[in-house]
Design a protein around this motif. Structure first.
Motif, mmCIF file in Angstrom:
data_model
loop_
_atom_site.group_PDB
_atom_site.id
_atom_site.type_symbol
_atom_site.label_atom_id
_atom_site.label_comp_id
_atom_site.label_asym_id
_atom_site.label_seq_id
_atom_site.Cartn_x
_atom_site.Cartn_y
_atom_site.Cartn_z
ATOM 1 N N UNK A 46 38.747 38.886 45.013
ATOM 2 C CA UNK A 46 38.956 39.842 44.086
ATOM 3 C C UNK A 46 38.101 39.423 42.438
ATOM 4 N N UNK A 47 37.215 40.662 42.019
ATOM 5 C CA UNK A 47 36.577 40.769 40.745
ATOM 6 C C UNK A 47 37.508 41.599 39.860
ATOM 7 N N UNK A 48 37.547 41.745 38.086
ATOM 8 C CA UNK A 48 38.113 41.953 37.537
ATOM 9 C C UNK A 48 37.709 42.766 36.252
ATOM 10 N N UNK A 49 37.233 43.602 35.591
ATOM 11 C CA UNK A 49 36.547 43.698 34.605
ATOM 12 C C UNK A 49 37.136 44.829 33.514
#
Lengths: 461, 484
Positions: free
Chosen positions: A65-68
């Protein structure tokens, strides 16, 4: 605004499909306001508007996952985030089980818990509420602290598995008002949780503070002897203990890992007091509920304990995948926990003080810094704070210094549970670490538990 | 962007703001990996950027933050408006201690940037650790890697401009097992900080492997052990629990905002009063404590705080006497005025925010206890008649004014007549803060001193999680209640 969010998520889904990605997107938007008081002044007045997007990419049984933190205008940045998550998933390690990708069978939009009048309540109104509650109660030595936290919270989700999405928006406010003596260091507190503006009730806050203040300014404090006490807990203490119970009793994944004081053999067995019933009930708007979990499962009233009988573990999706269980719709930022009221007609502090009593009763409204001593036995420890009172058998009231309890939840919600008040109310348990997540637990106004041991007694507040 | 920020600061100054600062985060990145029983449960990264604006107007603070920088003037106006309403309820107008105007740059030391290490290499490390932890008696194995990297550009209306680039690398191991009664026990390895840097170079496979074997062995010893007795004994705290004792009962009570009542709505107060400085015997003469933000290898070192004050090494407790506190620019002025004497000569440089969207508050830096003259761990055990050696934090609970505490530990070994006799399980201890520190009777030498880190210290509203450190030796305290 909701349309723009869903359009953006739809565009990101289209982008992912074009690239051949398998992804899910979780969107969180908060508009947060916090007015904080200390030493009778506004010590901080702050607001933050933040949009977070979390991309989870799947490749077979691999997941990353990648969160921003972003904003809706930055579509290209969000696409880059999707690319990064997918690149990570390629290089991740396969799980030993097949992970579920959220699949939304229909579009679900729920803004019924959003009250714009509350989320945009003005600075002037917040200050006026505080001034109204504490008017005449502050002195040179008794100072006001507290918070007025309010805002709007939107979560939305979509995946490549279907064109449907979910979106839920709520408004919330948490009011905490503390009056403390800057030399003697005692503190009394009144709190309120609001889902809509009309829930705010400054008169009730003032009544609670006034009653406690009367005792704290007139009575001499006492260091309590160590020993066993019959204890009436208030809403904050009950909510805190229920939260820990949810964590170390009812979580199926933690049970499988050995962190629970319950096991599968306890299902349908009487484990707690007959008087104790505890639910996850997303129909209660005061809990800022999620009526779908983030995998799209419809959430309904879910019995954890009914009349003392343990009914079921709650299964988060990932734990259910790993341990071969059926998910129970509990993959949400918070549950809608509700403890049932009882039969005792004691629904205000005044009524509690006037209740005829056969023994001394220690009233503990709030437990500070509770922690788990032994999860396998459900043992917690914490100290009293914010307005404890010793209600003497002879009808008088004494202010005690703070005390420490180290006790098993099996005792507190088990056979030592004496009575539960009729009235239930929401107690706000929101924390603002990371993303805004307004949370309340519905608790009885009071609950008496007998024969609990005080393991430490302070000689000061 | 920098020019826009400076123009906005000047604009608010022209509107009447007495002070304005901004923290612009061009980037903050994280990378987290969590392997649980061989499954890579979490492989995640994140990025964020934005600006936080703090405005002082008529003695009151306003703050606003956003990641959307398309209308920067609106962001500054919002912060100003928040201050304007706050100014309607002021009891002690905020004054800021003097400071020098600084233009500087700080970069935390590292040799290998963890963000340049391929994901596959990080996963291989976790797999190797998981393999080593997968031993009889262990039911749960958790290995994690967490990396952060951020750039912060601080600009204030007094002419300071400071750029910071801070990189941190955290790696933890944990094992759990069930005893014969079904009781869960745990043992962790959170490596003490070694060397002079804070990068991937600290993720040393051999060092972690040795400690993986150790925690498995110690967990199994605990699983077979008898229950810790309820007793009054000397407790010998190893750094793995000594750091937490220091954190909770020296660090937090000496945050000046707590002492002045600024955390009473939530985190709590402090038993310490302004009258106590230079008078209170906090601990025995063996106790000397300092707030040292200059250690190179700890997350409690950051070059300059978020008031723009340079890192310092200050005494907090000198041979048992309370002499200092953890302070920022605002609180020292208020404390000196309320005490009607000069307790603090300027800020100690400890005002920090956890992100661009949080306001700076007093936070611990590295709260360290000086090593003593009582020898090695073996020496201290040899000189203890009836005691218990304790290590590893399992649970912690502290009174609202930090006046008393209850700690659960992961591992305990009873000491009789100068020798370790046997391990015990569910070892706990409790006490009253000042009495406890005054019962300090032995402080280990430099060989026992380790820098432990804390990556999850919570405080404030809105809540903030902060990273910091504690350099602590082995210490012995007499006549402490254990086993409750």
């Amino acid at each position: 605004m909701s349309e723009k969010i869903l359009q953006t998520l739809g565009a990101l889904r289209d982008y992912s499909l074009e690239k051949g990605y398998e992804i899910s997107l979780y969107y969180h938007e908060e508009d947060s306001y916090l007015m904080r008081f200390a030493n009778s002044a506004i010590s901080l007045n702050t607001n933050e508007h933040l949009i977070r997007l979390e991309v989870t990419a799947y490749e077979g049984s691999k997941r990353a996952s990648y969160a921003m933190i972003t904003d809706l205008a930055k579509l290209d940045d969000m696409k880059k985030g999707i690319d990064i998550a997918n690149e990570m998933a390629k290089h991740a390690m396969p799980l030993t089980y097949q992970t579920t990708v959220p699949t939304y069978e229909n579009t679900f939009i729920d803004v019924s818990n959003f009250d714009p009048d509350l989320s945009t309540i003005s600075n002037e109104e917040k200050l006026a509420l505080f001034n109204q509650v504490v008017s005449g109660l502050e002195t040179d030595e008794i100072k006001l602290s507290g918070i007025f936290s309010c805002g709007a919270n939107t979560v939305a989700a979509i995946s490549t598995r279907s064109e449907h999405s979910i979106l839920m928006k709520t408004s919330d406010a948490q009011v905490t008002i503390v009056l403390s003596h800057n030399r003697l260091k005692w503190e009394v507190q009144a709190e309120q949780s609001a889902q809509q503006k009309s829930d705010l009730d400054p008169a009730a806050l003032r009544a609670e503070l006034t009653a406690l203040l009367h005792h704290y300014t007139h009575d001499s404090p006492q260091q309590l002897p160590l020993g066993r006490y019959n204890i009436v807990f208030g809403p904050a203490a009950i909510a805190d203990m229920l939260n820990f119970t949810r964590y170390i009793a009812f979580n199926g994944g933690l049970m499988k890992r050995g962190y629970s004081f319950l096991n599968e053999e306890n299902i349908d067995q009487k484990v707690f007091s007959n008087q104790f019933s505890f639910f996850d009930d997303p129909e209660r708007r005061e809990t800022f509920p999620f009526r779908r979990d983030i995998y799209g499962i419809e959430r309904k009233r879910f019995a954890l304990v009914e009349n003392g009988v343990f009914k079921a573990f709650a299964w988060y999706q990932d734990d259910a995948d790993e341990f071969g269980q059926q998910p129970t719709g509990h993959t949400v930022p918070h549950h809608s926990l509700c403890m049932a009221g009882g039969s005792q007609p004691v629904n205000s502090l005044g009524e509690l003080l006037n209740l005829p009593r056969e023994t001394d009763i220690l009233y503990i409204p709030f437990l500070h810094y509770m922690n788990i001593v032994n999860p396998s036995k459900g043992i917690l420890t914490g100290s009293s704070r914010f307005g404890a009172l010793l209600l003497k058998q002879d009808g008088t009231v004494v202010v005690p210094y703070n005390v420490r309890l180290t006790q098993s939840l099996l005792d507190i919600f088990g056979d030592r549970l004496s009575w539960i008040a009729q009235e239930i109310l929401p107690y706000n348990t929101s924390l603002s670490y990371g993303a805004r997540n307004p949370t309340s637990i519905i608790v009885p106004r009071f609950m008496q538990v007998n024969d609990l041991e005080i393991s430490h007694s302070n000689s000061s507040y | 962007m920098l020019n826009q920020i400076k123009q906005q600061i000047e604009r608010l100054r022209a509107r009447g703001a007495t002070y304005v600062d901004t923290r612009w985060y061009p980037y903050e990145e994280t990378n987290s990996l969590l392997m649980w029983n061989g499954n890579l449960k979490d492989a995640s990264s994140s990025s964020e950027s934005g600006v936080g604006v703090r405005v002082l107007y008529k003695g009151a603070w306003g703050f606003s933050a956003s990641s959307d920088l398309s209308d920067i003037s609106a962001l500054f106006d919002k912060a100003f408006d928040n201050a304007r309403i706050a100014a309607e309820r002021v009891t002690f107008p905020v004054r800021l201690a003097e400071k020098e105007t600084i233009e500087a740059k700080f970069e935390s030391p590292l040799r290998i940037n963890p963000f340049e290490i391929p994901l596959t290499e990080k996963i291989a490390f976790l797999q190797e650790m998981d393999k080593r932890l997968d031993q009889p008696g262990v039911t749960q194995r958790v290995c994690s890697l967490n990396f952060t990297r951020k750039q912060i550009i601080f600009v204030d209306s007094e002419g300071s401009q400071i750029e910071k680039i801070i990189t941190e690398a955290f790696a933890d191991l944990e094992v759990n097992g069930l005893d014969s009664e079904g009781g869960m026990h745990e043992r962790k390895f959170k490596p003490p900080r070694r060397g002079e840097s804070r990068g991937w170079e600290n993720i040393d496979l051999q060092y972690f492997s040795q400690n993986a074997e150790r925690i498995v062995r110690e967990l199994n010893d605990t699983l077979q052990a008898e229950q810790c007795p309820v007793d009054d004994r000397a407790v010998i705290l190893l750094p793995g629990i000594m750091y937490l004792q220091t954190h909770e009962t020296i660090g937090h009570p000496l945050e000046l905002d707590r002492i002045l009542g600024y955390e009473l709505a939530f985190a709590g107060g402090s038993f310490v009063t302004l009258d106590d400085f230079s008078k209170l015997r906090y601990g025995s003469e063996k106790l000397t404590v300092r707030a040292d933000a200059t250690l190179p290898n700890s997350p409690g070192s950051f070059g300059f705080d978020d008031d723009g004050i340079p890192a310092q090494d200050n005494l907090l407790i000198d041979k048992g006497i309370l002499v200092g506190a953890i302070t920022g620019r605002q609180m020292v002025e208020e404390a000196n005025a309320k005490a009607r004497r000069t307790i603090f000569n300027g800020s100690s440089g400890a005002n920090r925010a956890t992100s661009f969207y949080r306001v700076p508050i007093e936070r611990m830096t590295n709260i360290n206890i000086d090593a003593g003259q009582d020898g090695t761990l073996e020496d201290i055990i040899r000189n203890t008649e009836r005691g218990i050696v304790l290590d590893g934090d399992r649970s912690w609970s502290i009174g609202s004014n930090r006046e008393q505490f209850h700690f659960g530990t992961e591992a305990g070994w009873l000491v009789e007549d100068g020798q370790i006799t046997r391990p015990v399980k569910n070892a706990t201890y409790k006490g009253s803060t000042v009495a406890f520190w005054n019962s300090l009777t032995a402080v280990g030498n430099q060989s026992t001193w380790e820098v432990c880190y804390v990556d999850n210290c919570g405080k404030g509203q809105p809540n903030q999680i902060m990273q910091l450190g504690h350099g602590v030796p082995v210490c012995r305290f007499d006549n402490v209640r254990i086993g409750e």
